[in-house]
Design a protein around this motif. Sequence first.
Motif, PDB file in Angstrom:
ATOM      1  N   VAL A   8     -24.578  21.626  12.123  1.00 19.86           N
ATOM      2  CA  VAL A   8     -23.278  21.858  11.495  1.00 19.86           C
ATOM      3  C   VAL A   8     -22.189  21.941  12.555  1.00 19.86           C
ATOM      4  CG1 VAL A   8     -21.914  23.407  10.053  1.00 19.86           C
ATOM      5  CG2 VAL A   8     -24.370  23.156   9.613  1.00 19.86           C
ATOM      6  N   LYS A   9     -21.151  21.151  12.366  1.00 15.31           N
ATOM      7  CA  LYS A   9     -19.944  21.273  13.174  1.00 15.31           C
ATOM      8  C   LYS A   9     -18.811  21.637  12.227  1.00 15.31           C
ATOM      9  CE  LYS A   9     -17.363  19.316  17.002  1.00 15.31           C
ATOM     10  NZ  LYS A   9     -17.249  18.208  17.979  1.00 15.31           N
ATOM     11  N   LYS A  10     -18.303  22.833  12.376  1.00 14.52           N
ATOM     12  CA  LYS A  10     -17.331  23.382  11.429  1.00 14.52           C
ATOM     13  C   LYS A  10     -16.155  22.436  11.215  1.00 14.52           C
ATOM     14  CE  LYS A  10     -14.759  27.619  10.397  1.00 14.52           C
ATOM     15  NZ  LYS A  10     -14.399  28.990  10.874  1.00 14.52           N
ATOM     16  N   GLY A  11     -15.878  22.167   9.927  1.00 14.95           N
ATOM     17  CA  GLY A  11     -14.753  21.324   9.566  1.00 14.95           C
ATOM     18  C   GLY A  11     -14.975  19.845   9.757  1.00 14.95           C
ATOM     19  N   GLU A  12     -16.155  19.465  10.281  1.00 15.18           N
ATOM     20  CA  GLU A  12     -16.393  18.047  10.569  1.00 15.18           C
ATOM     21  C   GLU A  12     -17.601  17.480   9.824  1.00 15.18           C
ATOM     22  OE1 GLU A  12     -16.838  15.091  14.436  1.00 15.18           O
ATOM     23  OE2 GLU A  12     -15.928  17.075  14.661  1.00 15.18           O
ATOM     24  N   TYR A  13     -18.794  18.068  10.026  1.00 20.44           N
ATOM     25  CA  TYR A  13     -19.959  17.507   9.336  1.00 20.44           C
ATOM     26  C   TYR A  13     -21.081  18.522   9.182  1.00 20.44           C
ATOM     27  CZ  TYR A  13     -22.140  17.039  13.982  1.00 20.44           C
ATOM     28  OH  TYR A  13     -22.647  17.295  15.233  1.00 20.44           O
ATOM     29  N   PHE A  14     -21.947  18.237   8.210  1.00 23.72           N
ATOM     30  CA  PHE A  14     -23.241  18.884   8.029  1.00 23.72           C
ATOM     31  C   PHE A  14     -24.282  17.772   8.075  1.00 23.72           C
ATOM     32  CE2 PHE A  14     -20.544  22.067   6.246  1.00 23.72           C
ATOM     33  CZ  PHE A  14     -21.231  23.279   6.255  1.00 23.72           C
ATOM     34  N   SER A  15     -25.428  18.033   8.686  1.00 27.94           N
ATOM     35  CA  SER A  15     -26.530  17.078   8.661  1.00 27.94           C
ATOM     36  C   SER A  15     -27.824  17.849   8.400  1.00 27.94           C
ATOM     37  CB  SER A  15     -26.629  16.317   9.992  1.00 27.94           C
ATOM     38  OG  SER A  15     -27.603  15.291   9.899  1.00 27.94           O
ATOM     39  N   TYR A  16     -28.530  17.443   7.348  1.00 30.63           N
ATOM     40  CA  TYR A  16     -29.732  18.150   6.917  1.00 30.63           C
ATOM     41  C   TYR A  16     -30.967  17.279   7.153  1.00 30.63           C
ATOM     42  CZ  TYR A  16     -26.203  20.659   4.113  1.00 30.63           C
ATOM     43  OH  TYR A  16     -25.092  21.350   3.686  1.00 30.63           O
ATOM     44  N   TYR A  17     -31.930  17.811   7.863  1.00 31.31           N
ATOM     45  CA  TYR A  17     -33.220  17.142   8.034  1.00 31.31           C
ATOM     46  C   TYR A  17     -34.307  18.000   7.391  1.00 31.31           C
ATOM     47  CZ  TYR A  17     -31.300  13.882  11.488  1.00 31.31           C
ATOM     48  OH  TYR A  17     -30.578  12.893  12.115  1.00 31.31           O
ATOM     49  N   THR A  18     -35.060  17.387   6.503  1.00 31.68           N
ATOM     50  CA  THR A  18     -36.235  18.041   5.934  1.00 31.68           C
ATOM     51  C   THR A  18     -37.466  17.267   6.378  1.00 31.68           C
ATOM     52  OG1 THR A  18     -35.060  18.863   3.978  1.00 31.68           O
ATOM     53  CG2 THR A  18     -37.454  18.702   3.827  1.00 31.68           C
ATOM     54  N   ILE A  19     -38.417  17.964   6.976  1.00 26.53           N
ATOM     55  CA  ILE A  19     -39.680  17.352   7.385  1.00 26.53           C
ATOM     56  C   ILE A  19     -40.775  17.964   6.519  1.00 26.53           C
ATOM     57  CG2 ILE A  19     -41.327  17.017   9.265  1.00 26.53           C
ATOM     58  CD1 ILE A  19     -38.897  17.343  11.180  1.00 26.53           C
ATOM     59  N   ILE A  20     -41.433  17.119   5.756  1.00 24.49           N
ATOM     60  CA  ILE A  20     -42.437  17.588   4.808  1.00 24.49           C
ATOM     61  C   ILE A  20     -43.821  17.109   5.223  1.00 24.49           C
ATOM     62  CG2 ILE A  20     -43.301  17.368   2.444  1.00 24.49           C
ATOM     63  CD1 ILE A  20     -40.437  17.322   1.481  1.00 24.49           C
ATOM     64  N   ASP A  21     -44.724  18.054   5.391  1.00 24.14           N
ATOM     65  CA  ASP A  21     -46.140  17.726   5.509  1.00 24.14           C
ATOM     66  C   ASP A  21     -46.684  17.676   4.085  1.00 24.14           C
ATOM     67  OD1 ASP A  21     -46.092  17.669   8.271  1.00 24.14           O
ATOM     68  OD2 ASP A  21     -46.665  19.764   8.477  1.00 24.14           O
ATOM     69  N   GLN A  22     -47.062  16.494   3.640  1.00 23.99           N
ATOM     70  CA  GLN A  22     -47.502  16.311   2.263  1.00 23.99           C
ATOM     71  C   GLN A  22     -49.002  16.062   2.188  1.00 23.99           C
ATOM     72  OE1 GLN A  22     -46.660  12.622  -0.177  1.00 23.99           O
ATOM     73  NE2 GLN A  22     -45.442  14.079  -1.365  1.00 23.99           N
ATOM     74  N   TYR A  23     -49.649  16.889   1.380  1.00 25.72           N
ATOM     75  CA  TYR A  23     -51.069  16.729   1.098  1.00 25.72           C
ATOM     76  C   TYR A  23     -51.201  16.356  -0.387  1.00 25.72           C
ATOM     77  CZ  TYR A  23     -51.628  19.779   5.224  1.00 25.72           C
ATOM     78  OH  TYR A  23     -51.559  20.351   6.470  1.00 25.72           O
ATOM     79  N   ILE A  24     -52.041  15.386  -0.672  1.00 30.92           N
ATOM     80  CA  ILE A  24     -52.355  15.070  -2.051  1.00 30.92           C
ATOM     81  C   ILE A  24     -53.878  15.099  -2.198  1.00 30.92           C
ATOM     82  CG2 ILE A  24     -52.207  13.336  -3.897  1.00 30.92           C
ATOM     83  CD1 ILE A  24     -49.578  12.415  -2.695  1.00 30.92           C
ATOM     84  N   PHE A  25     -54.333  15.877  -3.165  1.00 25.54           N
ATOM     85  CA  PHE A  25     -55.768  16.092  -3.356  1.00 25.54           C
ATOM     86  C   PHE A  25     -56.216  15.553  -4.707  1.00 25.54           C
ATOM     87  CE2 PHE A  25     -54.489  19.505  -0.462  1.00 25.54           C
ATOM     88  CZ  PHE A  25     -55.517  19.526   0.464  1.00 25.54           C
ATOM     89  N   GLU A  26     -57.463  15.101  -4.748  1.00 23.17           N
ATOM     90  CA  GLU A  26     -58.110  14.692  -5.992  1.00 23.17           C
ATOM     91  C   GLU A  26     -59.246  15.677  -6.286  1.00 23.17           C
ATOM     92  OE1 GLU A  26     -60.001  10.620  -7.913  1.00 23.17           O
ATOM     93  OE2 GLU A  26     -60.312  11.017  -5.780  1.00 23.17           O
ATOM     94  N   LYS A  27     -59.309  16.144  -7.508  1.00 20.25           N
ATOM     95  CA  LYS A  27     -60.349  17.108  -7.879  1.00 20.25           C
ATOM     96  C   LYS A  27     -61.674  16.395  -8.023  1.00 20.25           C
ATOM     97  CE  LYS A  27     -60.796  21.284 -10.645  1.00 20.25           C
ATOM     98  NZ  LYS A  27     -60.201  22.082 -11.749  1.00 20.25           N
ATOM     99  N   ILE A  28     -62.703  16.946  -7.370  1.00 20.39           N
ATOM    100  CA  ILE A  28     -64.004  16.306  -7.436  1.00 20.39           C
ATOM    101  C   ILE A  28     -65.048  17.163  -8.146  1.00 20.39           C
ATOM    102  CG2 ILE A  28     -63.661  14.801  -5.444  1.00 20.39           C
ATOM    103  CD1 ILE A  28     -65.188  16.815  -3.766  1.00 20.39           C
ATOM    104  N   LYS A  29     -64.757  18.468  -8.244  1.00 23.78           N
ATOM    105  CA  LYS A  29     -65.671  19.312  -9.041  1.00 23.78           C
ATOM    106  C   LYS A  29     -65.054  20.680  -9.282  1.00 23.78           C
ATOM    107  CE  LYS A  29     -68.642  21.545  -5.589  1.00 23.78           C
ATOM    108  NZ  LYS A  29     -70.041  21.814  -5.224  1.00 23.78           N
TER     109      LYS A  29
END
Length: 232
Positions: free
Chosen positions: A211-232
């Motif tokens: 953030v630079k006051k009065g000039e800009y905001f910049s947002y970075y989101t870093i996501i560790d994504q896990y996707i699981f399949e149910k097996i039992k």
Amino acid sequence: MALSSDCYSQEKEFEQMSLTPKTTINLPIDYKILRPRLEYPLWDKDYDIFYSYLTPALKKTQASLSYNDKGVVTSIIPNSIMPHAQLDTSITITNEANLIGTWRMVVFRSVRFNDSVYLPTRTYYRLSDTLLDDKSKDEAFAVLTDKEFKLYAKEVGETKFKKEISTKYKVENKRYMMLYKLFKSGAGVSQFGLDEKGYLVLNYPKVIEYVKKGEYFSYYTIIDQYIFEKIK
């Protein structure tokens, strides 16, 4: 001794399960990701909606580090409950009993999302989403009871599974998983839910803001994504 024997037995079971090729799925880099609209004042209105999902217990988990370098304030939230790129709010946990069982990881990747705004003209920008890492070829199994979460993993090239996580968990507001040992205030928080195909999607977000006051905001989101399949 019995506990050690049970752990060994479970790891051997996972070794046998991993001999079966796992489901291969090709998902867009922004799978089930929801972000604000790139228009003033809609970006702020959309983002503020995310606050309605938070609870006092979730808010107590937050910690951040900030510093100022020549007028640019950098803030780092290692485990954010309010990233600008969030799990789609249509993905929830409506019945916690559906979580109980053994799940096999089919996707494990790290993705970076960026939005920014130039304040003088209230113009919003969105950089291309970036795949930082993809470890979907590794093996991992999550075992969930009604109270405990355990994760066993084996990287490509390794021969044995290792227990990476063994902790309590709590589902908060049908959308968040809080992993903790003793106190929920020290919990690690993920956004998670079951999609329409029955996959368990679990996102662990980190946020960096410039953030630079009065000039800009910049947002970075870093996501560790896990996707699981149910097996039992």
